[in-house]
Design a protein around this motif. Sequence first.
Motif, short mmCIF file in Angstrom:
data_model
loop_
_atom_site.label_atom_id
_atom_site.label_comp_id
_atom_site.label_asym_id
_atom_site.label_seq_id
_atom_site.Cartn_x
_atom_site.Cartn_y
_atom_site.Cartn_z
N GLU A 1 35.41 65.54 27.59
CA GLU A 1 36.85 65.85 27.70
C GLU A 1 37.55 65.66 26.36
OE1 GLU A 1 40.77 64.42 30.27
OE2 GLU A 1 38.77 63.80 30.91
N HIS A 2 37.13 64.64 25.61
CA HIS A 2 37.73 64.41 24.29
C HIS A 2 37.37 65.54 23.33
CE1 HIS A 2 39.59 61.81 21.24
NE2 HIS A 2 38.65 62.26 20.42
N VAL A 3 36.17 66.07 23.46
CA VAL A 3 35.76 67.19 22.61
C VAL A 3 36.61 68.42 22.91
CG1 VAL A 3 33.87 68.77 22.08
CG2 VAL A 3 33.42 66.33 22.33
N VAL A 4 36.91 68.66 24.18
CA VAL A 4 37.79 69.77 24.56
C VAL A 4 39.17 69.57 23.94
CG1 VAL A 4 38.94 70.92 26.49
CG2 VAL A 4 36.54 70.23 26.70
N ASP A 5 39.66 68.34 23.94
CA ASP A 5 40.96 68.04 23.32
C ASP A 5 40.92 68.28 21.81
OD1 ASP A 5 41.99 67.34 25.78
OD2 ASP A 5 41.65 65.17 25.51
N MET A 6 39.78 67.94 21.17
CA MET A 6 39.64 68.17 19.73
C MET A 6 39.68 69.67 19.42
SD MET A 6 36.76 65.37 18.55
CE MET A 6 36.78 65.92 16.83
N ALA A 7 39.02 70.46 20.26
CA ALA A 7 39.03 71.90 20.06
C ALA A 7 40.44 72.46 20.16
CB ALA A 7 38.10 72.58 21.07
N ALA A 8 41.20 71.93 21.13
CA ALA A 8 42.59 72.37 21.29
C ALA A 8 43.42 71.94 20.08
CB ALA A 8 43.18 71.79 22.58
N ALA A 9 43.15 70.74 19.56
CA ALA A 9 43.90 70.26 18.39
C ALA A 9 43.59 71.10 17.16
CB ALA A 9 43.55 68.79 18.13
N ALA A 10 42.33 71.54 17.01
CA ALA A 10 41.95 72.35 15.84
C ALA A 10 42.74 73.65 15.79
CB ALA A 10 40.46 72.63 15.87
N ARG A 11 43.11 74.16 16.95
CA ARG A 11 43.86 75.42 16.99
C ARG A 11 45.27 75.26 16.43
NH1 ARG A 11 41.37 75.87 22.22
NH2 ARG A 11 43.32 75.30 23.27
N THR A 12 45.75 74.01 16.31
CA THR A 12 47.12 73.78 15.86
C THR A 12 47.22 73.54 14.35
OG1 THR A 12 47.07 71.37 16.22
CG2 THR A 12 47.64 72.75 18.11
N VAL A 13 46.10 73.63 13.64
CA VAL A 13 46.13 73.47 12.18
C VAL A 13 46.96 74.60 11.57
CG1 VAL A 13 44.71 73.50 10.09
CG2 VAL A 13 43.95 72.22 12.09
N PHE A 14 47.78 74.26 10.60
CA PHE A 14 48.69 75.24 9.99
C PHE A 14 47.94 76.19 9.07
CE2 PHE A 14 51.40 76.41 6.34
CZ PHE A 14 52.34 77.18 7.01
N VAL A 15 48.25 77.48 9.19
CA VAL A 15 47.68 78.51 8.30
C VAL A 15 48.82 79.26 7.66
CG1 VAL A 15 46.15 80.49 8.10
CG2 VAL A 15 45.66 78.73 9.81
N ASP A 16 48.92 79.18 6.34
CA ASP A 16 49.97 79.87 5.61
C ASP A 16 49.71 81.38 5.59
OD1 ASP A 16 52.31 79.21 3.58
OD2 ASP A 16 51.12 80.82 2.68
N PRO A 17 50.75 82.20 5.55
CA PRO A 17 50.55 83.66 5.47
C PRO A 17 49.67 84.09 4.29
CG PRO A 17 52.83 83.18 6.02
CD PRO A 17 52.18 81.86 5.74
N THR A 18 49.68 83.32 3.20
CA THR A 18 48.83 83.69 2.05
C THR A 18 47.35 83.57 2.40
OG1 THR A 18 48.94 81.42 1.18
CG2 THR A 18 50.58 83.00 0.37
N ILE A 19 47.00 82.66 3.31
CA ILE A 19 45.61 82.54 3.76
C ILE A 19 45.23 83.74 4.63
CG2 ILE A 19 43.99 81.18 5.13
CD1 ILE A 19 44.64 79.87 2.50
N HIS A 20 46.16 84.14 5.50
CA HIS A 20 45.91 85.34 6.30
C HIS A 20 45.68 86.55 5.39
CE1 HIS A 20 48.18 83.33 9.85
NE2 HIS A 20 46.87 83.22 10.01
#
Length: 323
Positions: free
Chosen positions: A210-229
Amino acid sequence: MTMTPDEAAAFAADLDRLVGAVEDVLLGKNRIVRLAFIALLSEGHLLLEDVPGTGKTSLARAMAQSVAGTSNRVQFTPDLLPGDITGVTVYDQRTGRFDFHPGPVFANIVLADEINRASPKTQSALLEVMEEGQVTVDGQTHAVGHPFMVIATQNPIEQAGTYRLPEAQLDRFLMRSSIGYPDHASTIRILEGADQRAHAHIVEPQLDAEHVVDMAAAARTVFVDPTIHDYVSRLVEGTRSAREVRLGVSVRGALALIRAAKTHAASRGRHYVVPDDVKALAEPVLAHRLILDPEAEFDGVTTSNVVAQVLIETAPPSTRQAM
Protein backbone atom coordinates in the motif's frame (compact mmCIF):
# COMPACT_ATOMS: atom_id res chain seq x y z
CA MET A 1 -0.97 19.49 -5.75
CA THR A 2 2.81 19.45 -6.19
CA MET A 3 5.26 17.37 -4.19
CA THR A 4 7.02 19.30 -1.40
CA PRO A 5 10.78 19.18 -0.67
CA ASP A 6 10.10 17.19 2.53
CA GLU A 7 8.00 14.66 0.62
CA ALA A 8 10.75 14.32 -1.98
CA ALA A 9 13.34 13.65 0.74
CA ALA A 10 11.10 10.97 2.30
CA PHE A 11 10.51 9.41 -1.14
CA ALA A 12 14.26 9.21 -1.79
CA ALA A 13 14.91 7.63 1.63
CA ASP A 14 12.22 4.98 1.07
CA LEU A 15 13.53 4.14 -2.38
CA ASP A 16 17.10 3.86 -1.09
CA ARG A 17 15.87 1.32 1.48
CA LEU A 18 14.24 -0.77 -1.24
CA VAL A 19 17.26 -0.60 -3.53
CA GLY A 20 19.65 -1.45 -0.69
CA ALA A 21 17.63 -4.52 0.31
CA VAL A 22 17.47 -5.90 -3.23
CA GLU A 23 21.15 -5.11 -3.85
CA ASP A 24 21.99 -7.67 -1.17
CA VAL A 25 20.68 -10.26 -3.64
CA LEU A 26 21.85 -8.68 -6.92
CA LEU A 27 25.36 -7.74 -5.86
CA GLY A 28 26.96 -4.79 -7.64
CA LYS A 29 23.85 -4.00 -9.70
CA ASN A 30 22.72 -0.73 -8.15
CA ARG A 31 21.84 0.87 -11.48
CA ILE A 32 19.54 -1.85 -12.78
CA VAL A 33 17.90 -2.32 -9.38
CA ARG A 34 17.22 1.41 -9.19
CA LEU A 35 15.89 1.42 -12.76
CA ALA A 36 13.56 -1.47 -11.92
CA PHE A 37 12.11 0.38 -8.93
CA ILE A 38 11.77 3.58 -10.96
CA ALA A 39 9.77 1.57 -13.49
CA LEU A 40 7.60 0.10 -10.72
CA LEU A 41 6.95 3.49 -9.12
CA SER A 42 6.24 5.00 -12.54
CA GLU A 43 3.58 2.30 -12.95
CA GLY A 44 5.44 0.84 -15.92
CA HIS A 45 7.01 -2.42 -17.03
CA LEU A 46 10.58 -3.52 -17.68
CA LEU A 47 12.06 -5.52 -20.56
CA LEU A 48 15.41 -7.18 -19.84
CA GLU A 49 17.50 -8.32 -22.80
CA ASP A 50 20.02 -10.62 -21.19
CA VAL A 51 21.74 -13.97 -21.39
CA PRO A 52 20.67 -16.74 -18.97
CA GLY A 53 22.01 -16.83 -15.44
CA THR A 54 22.32 -13.12 -14.69
CA GLY A 55 19.76 -12.96 -11.88
CA LYS A 56 16.52 -11.96 -13.58
CA THR A 57 14.35 -14.28 -11.48
CA SER A 58 16.18 -13.22 -8.33
CA LEU A 59 15.50 -9.56 -9.15
CA ALA A 60 11.75 -10.11 -9.53
CA ARG A 61 11.48 -12.22 -6.36
CA ALA A 62 13.60 -9.83 -4.27
CA MET A 63 11.61 -6.79 -5.42
CA ALA A 64 8.34 -8.46 -4.47
CA GLN A 65 9.69 -9.48 -1.06
CA SER A 66 11.01 -5.97 -0.37
CA VAL A 67 7.50 -4.50 -0.77
CA ALA A 68 5.71 -7.39 1.01
CA GLY A 69 4.15 -8.37 -2.30
CA THR A 70 3.73 -11.48 -4.40
CA SER A 71 5.67 -12.67 -7.43
CA ASN A 72 5.10 -15.28 -10.12
CA ARG A 73 7.34 -16.58 -12.87
CA VAL A 74 6.02 -17.74 -16.25
CA GLN A 75 8.35 -19.66 -18.56
CA PHE A 76 7.23 -18.74 -22.07
CA THR A 77 7.32 -21.64 -24.54
CA PRO A 78 5.87 -22.14 -28.05
CA ASP A 79 2.96 -24.22 -26.69
CA LEU A 80 1.97 -21.73 -23.99
CA LEU A 81 -1.65 -20.59 -24.32
CA PRO A 82 -3.15 -17.19 -23.36
CA GLY A 83 -5.23 -18.87 -20.64
CA ASP A 84 -2.04 -20.21 -19.08
CA ILE A 85 -1.16 -16.59 -18.29
CA THR A 86 -4.46 -14.86 -17.59
CA GLY A 87 -6.39 -17.75 -16.05
CA VAL A 88 -9.41 -19.78 -17.15
CA THR A 89 -13.07 -20.25 -16.31
CA VAL A 90 -13.87 -23.78 -15.12
CA TYR A 91 -17.32 -25.34 -14.68
CA ASP A 92 -17.91 -26.59 -11.12
CA GLN A 93 -20.32 -29.55 -11.21
CA ARG A 94 -21.09 -29.29 -7.51
CA THR A 95 -22.32 -25.71 -7.65
CA GLY A 96 -23.41 -25.63 -11.28
CA ARG A 97 -21.43 -22.42 -11.85
CA PHE A 98 -18.41 -21.33 -13.84
CA ASP A 99 -15.60 -20.25 -11.52
CA PHE A 100 -12.63 -18.15 -12.55
CA HIS A 101 -9.22 -19.62 -11.72
CA PRO A 102 -6.65 -16.78 -11.77
CA GLY A 103 -3.47 -17.28 -13.77
CA PRO A 104 0.08 -16.34 -12.74
CA VAL A 105 -0.43 -12.77 -13.95
CA PHE A 106 -2.29 -12.12 -10.69
CA ALA A 107 0.73 -11.02 -8.65
CA ASN A 108 2.51 -7.79 -7.83
CA ILE A 109 5.65 -8.68 -9.80
CA VAL A 110 5.30 -11.04 -12.79
CA LEU A 111 8.42 -12.39 -14.49
CA ALA A 112 7.70 -13.33 -18.11
CA ASP A 113 10.82 -15.36 -18.84
CA GLU A 114 11.94 -15.57 -22.49
CA ILE A 115 8.77 -13.83 -23.63
CA ASN A 116 9.80 -14.03 -27.30
CA ARG A 117 9.58 -17.85 -27.28
CA ALA A 118 5.77 -17.78 -27.11
CA SER A 119 3.52 -17.19 -30.12
CA PRO A 120 2.31 -13.64 -30.88
CA LYS A 121 -1.19 -14.65 -29.76
CA THR A 122 0.10 -15.60 -26.32
CA GLN A 123 2.32 -12.51 -26.12
CA SER A 124 -0.71 -10.35 -26.86
CA ALA A 125 -2.46 -11.78 -23.79
CA LEU A 126 -0.18 -9.50 -21.77
CA LEU A 127 -1.16 -6.32 -23.64
CA GLU A 128 -4.41 -5.64 -21.79
CA VAL A 129 -3.04 -6.35 -18.34
CA MET A 130 0.11 -4.29 -18.96
CA GLU A 131 -1.88 -1.29 -20.15
CA GLU A 132 -4.98 -1.46 -17.94
CA GLY A 133 -4.07 -3.68 -14.96
CA GLN A 134 -6.89 -6.11 -15.70
CA VAL A 135 -7.71 -9.21 -17.73
CA THR A 136 -10.93 -10.15 -19.50
CA VAL A 137 -11.86 -13.83 -19.60
CA ASP A 138 -15.19 -15.01 -21.05
CA GLY A 139 -16.52 -11.46 -20.98
CA GLN A 140 -15.70 -10.92 -17.30
CA THR A 141 -13.09 -8.36 -16.26
CA HIS A 142 -10.77 -9.12 -13.35
CA ALA A 143 -8.38 -6.54 -11.82
CA VAL A 144 -4.90 -7.78 -10.93
CA GLY A 145 -4.41 -5.28 -8.09
CA HIS A 146 -1.69 -2.77 -7.24
CA PRO A 147 1.22 -2.41 -7.39
CA PHE A 148 1.62 -4.40 -10.59
CA MET A 149 4.64 -4.80 -12.83
CA VAL A 150 5.74 -7.15 -15.60
CA ILE A 151 9.45 -7.90 -15.91
CA ALA A 152 9.89 -9.63 -19.27
CA THR A 153 13.13 -11.16 -20.50
CA GLN A 154 14.45 -12.19 -23.86
CA ASN A 155 17.76 -13.71 -24.89
CA PRO A 156 19.50 -11.40 -27.40
CA ILE A 157 21.90 -14.14 -28.53
CA GLU A 158 19.87 -17.27 -29.24
CA GLN A 159 17.11 -16.42 -31.72
CA ALA A 160 16.21 -19.90 -33.00
CA GLY A 161 12.56 -20.72 -32.33
CA THR A 162 11.64 -17.21 -31.18
CA TYR A 163 9.04 -14.67 -32.28
CA ARG A 164 10.01 -11.03 -32.55
CA LEU A 165 8.03 -8.83 -30.17
CA PRO A 166 5.59 -6.65 -32.13
CA GLU A 167 6.17 -2.90 -31.98
CA ALA A 168 2.83 -2.39 -30.17
CA GLN A 169 3.99 -4.63 -27.35
CA LEU A 170 7.48 -3.13 -27.16
CA ASP A 171 5.84 0.28 -26.76
CA ARG A 172 4.03 -1.01 -23.66
CA PHE A 173 7.33 -1.45 -21.81
CA LEU A 174 8.39 1.69 -19.97
CA MET A 175 12.07 0.69 -20.13
CA ARG A 176 14.44 -1.78 -21.69
CA SER A 177 17.74 -2.61 -20.05
CA SER A 178 20.00 -5.51 -19.09
CA ILE A 179 21.50 -6.84 -15.88
CA GLY A 180 24.78 -8.08 -17.34
CA TYR A 181 27.47 -10.08 -15.67
CA PRO A 182 28.72 -9.01 -12.20
CA ASP A 183 32.13 -7.40 -11.82
CA HIS A 184 35.09 -9.32 -10.37
CA ALA A 185 34.54 -8.27 -6.74
CA SER A 186 30.83 -9.10 -6.87
CA THR A 187 31.57 -12.47 -8.49
CA ILE A 188 33.91 -13.35 -5.62
CA ARG A 189 31.18 -12.49 -3.09
CA ILE A 190 28.67 -14.61 -5.01
CA LEU A 191 31.05 -17.57 -5.07
CA GLU A 192 31.67 -17.25 -1.34
CA GLY A 193 27.95 -17.77 -0.80
CA ALA A 194 27.69 -20.68 -3.23
CA ASP A 195 26.45 -23.01 -0.48
CA GLN A 196 23.19 -21.03 -0.34
CA ARG A 197 20.70 -21.46 -3.18
CA ALA A 198 19.47 -18.22 -4.74
CA HIS A 199 15.81 -18.91 -3.90
CA ALA A 200 16.74 -19.42 -0.24
CA HIS A 201 17.80 -15.78 0.14
CA ILE A 202 14.91 -13.95 1.80
CA VAL A 203 14.66 -10.16 1.58
CA GLU A 204 13.03 -8.58 4.59
CA PRO A 205 10.06 -6.34 3.67
CA GLN A 206 11.08 -2.69 3.77
CA LEU A 207 7.67 -1.22 2.92
CA ASP A 208 4.20 -2.63 2.41
CA ALA A 209 2.44 -2.76 -0.95
CA GLU A 210 0.00 0.00 0.00
CA HIS A 211 2.88 2.37 0.76
CA VAL A 212 4.39 1.61 -2.65
CA VAL A 213 1.08 2.56 -4.29
CA ASP A 214 1.18 5.84 -2.33
CA MET A 215 4.76 6.46 -3.52
CA ALA A 216 3.68 5.95 -7.13
CA ALA A 217 0.89 8.48 -6.63
CA ALA A 218 3.34 10.92 -5.03
CA ALA A 219 5.77 10.59 -7.98
CA ARG A 220 3.04 11.85 -10.29
CA THR A 221 2.98 15.16 -8.38
CA VAL A 222 6.62 16.07 -9.11
CA PHE A 223 6.78 19.47 -10.82
CA VAL A 224 7.72 19.58 -14.52
CA ASP A 225 8.54 22.97 -16.01
CA PRO A 226 7.30 23.74 -19.56
CA THR A 227 10.95 23.92 -20.68
CA ILE A 228 11.32 20.22 -19.80
CA HIS A 229 8.23 19.38 -21.84
CA ASP A 230 9.77 21.31 -24.73
CA TYR A 231 13.08 19.44 -24.28
CA VAL A 232 11.40 16.02 -24.34
CA SER A 233 9.35 17.01 -27.37
CA ARG A 234 12.50 18.06 -29.24
CA LEU A 235 14.24 14.81 -28.29
CA VAL A 236 11.34 12.76 -29.62
CA GLU A 237 11.24 14.79 -32.82
CA GLY A 238 14.97 14.24 -33.17
CA THR A 239 14.48 10.47 -33.19
CA ARG A 240 11.87 10.79 -35.92
CA SER A 241 14.09 12.88 -38.20
CA ALA A 242 17.29 10.86 -37.69
CA ARG A 243 18.37 9.45 -41.06
CA GLU A 244 19.04 5.97 -39.60
CA VAL A 245 15.50 5.66 -38.24
CA ARG A 246 12.49 4.29 -40.10
CA LEU A 247 10.04 4.87 -37.22
CA GLY A 248 10.73 7.26 -34.35
CA VAL A 249 9.41 7.52 -30.80
CA SER A 250 5.64 7.78 -30.38
CA VAL A 251 3.75 10.17 -28.13
CA ARG A 252 3.39 7.27 -25.67
CA GLY A 253 7.19 7.18 -25.52
CA ALA A 254 7.37 10.91 -24.73
CA LEU A 255 4.80 10.50 -21.95
CA ALA A 256 6.76 7.53 -20.59
CA LEU A 257 9.94 9.61 -20.44
CA ILE A 258 8.18 12.38 -18.50
CA ARG A 259 6.67 9.87 -16.05
CA ALA A 260 9.99 8.16 -15.48
CA ALA A 261 11.84 11.49 -15.14
CA LYS A 262 9.42 12.53 -12.39
CA THR A 263 10.15 9.36 -10.43
CA HIS A 264 13.88 9.75 -11.04
CA ALA A 265 13.79 13.30 -9.69
CA ALA A 266 11.95 12.18 -6.55
CA SER A 267 14.44 9.33 -6.11
CA ARG A 268 17.16 11.98 -5.92
CA GLY A 269 15.25 13.95 -3.30
CA ARG A 270 14.02 16.67 -5.67
CA HIS A 271 10.42 17.79 -6.09
CA TYR A 272 11.08 19.07 -9.63
CA VAL A 273 12.53 17.59 -12.82
CA VAL A 274 15.82 18.83 -14.29
CA PRO A 275 17.34 18.01 -17.71
CA ASP A 276 19.71 15.46 -16.15
CA ASP A 277 16.69 13.35 -15.11
CA VAL A 278 15.64 13.18 -18.74
CA LYS A 279 19.17 12.43 -19.94
CA ALA A 280 19.65 9.65 -17.39
CA LEU A 281 16.58 7.77 -18.63
CA ALA A 282 16.47 8.64 -22.33
CA GLU A 283 18.27 5.49 -23.50
CA PRO A 284 16.35 2.87 -21.45
CA VAL A 285 13.00 4.59 -22.10
CA LEU A 286 13.35 5.53 -25.78
CA ALA A 287 15.80 3.17 -27.54
CA HIS A 288 13.52 0.12 -27.76
CA ARG A 289 10.77 2.23 -29.37
CA LEU A 290 12.85 2.99 -32.47
CA ILE A 291 12.80 0.99 -35.70
CA LEU A 292 16.01 1.39 -37.66
CA ASP A 293 16.41 1.51 -41.41
CA PRO A 294 17.67 -1.91 -42.61
CA GLU A 295 20.80 -0.36 -44.13
CA ALA A 296 21.66 1.31 -40.82
CA GLU A 297 21.25 -2.03 -39.00
CA PHE A 298 23.51 -3.67 -41.56
CA ASP A 299 26.13 -0.99 -40.88
CA GLY A 300 26.07 -1.83 -37.16
CA VAL A 301 24.06 1.17 -35.95
CA THR A 302 22.02 0.49 -32.80
CA THR A 303 19.00 2.30 -31.39
CA SER A 304 21.11 3.23 -28.35
CA ASN A 305 23.60 4.93 -30.69
CA VAL A 306 20.78 6.96 -32.22
CA VAL A 307 19.42 8.10 -28.84
CA ALA A 308 22.93 9.07 -27.71
CA GLN A 309 23.44 11.14 -30.86
CA VAL A 310 20.06 12.85 -30.47
CA LEU A 311 20.97 13.76 -26.90
CA ILE A 312 24.19 15.36 -28.16
CA GLU A 313 22.44 17.30 -30.91
CA THR A 314 19.47 18.51 -28.79
CA ALA A 315 20.33 21.41 -26.51
CA PRO A 316 18.79 21.04 -23.02
CA PRO A 317 17.29 23.97 -21.11
CA SER A 318 19.42 25.37 -18.33
CA THR A 319 18.78 23.99 -14.86
CA ARG A 320 17.75 27.47 -13.72
CA GLN A 321 15.05 27.55 -16.42
CA ALA A 322 13.72 24.13 -15.40
CA MET A 323 13.36 24.97 -11.71
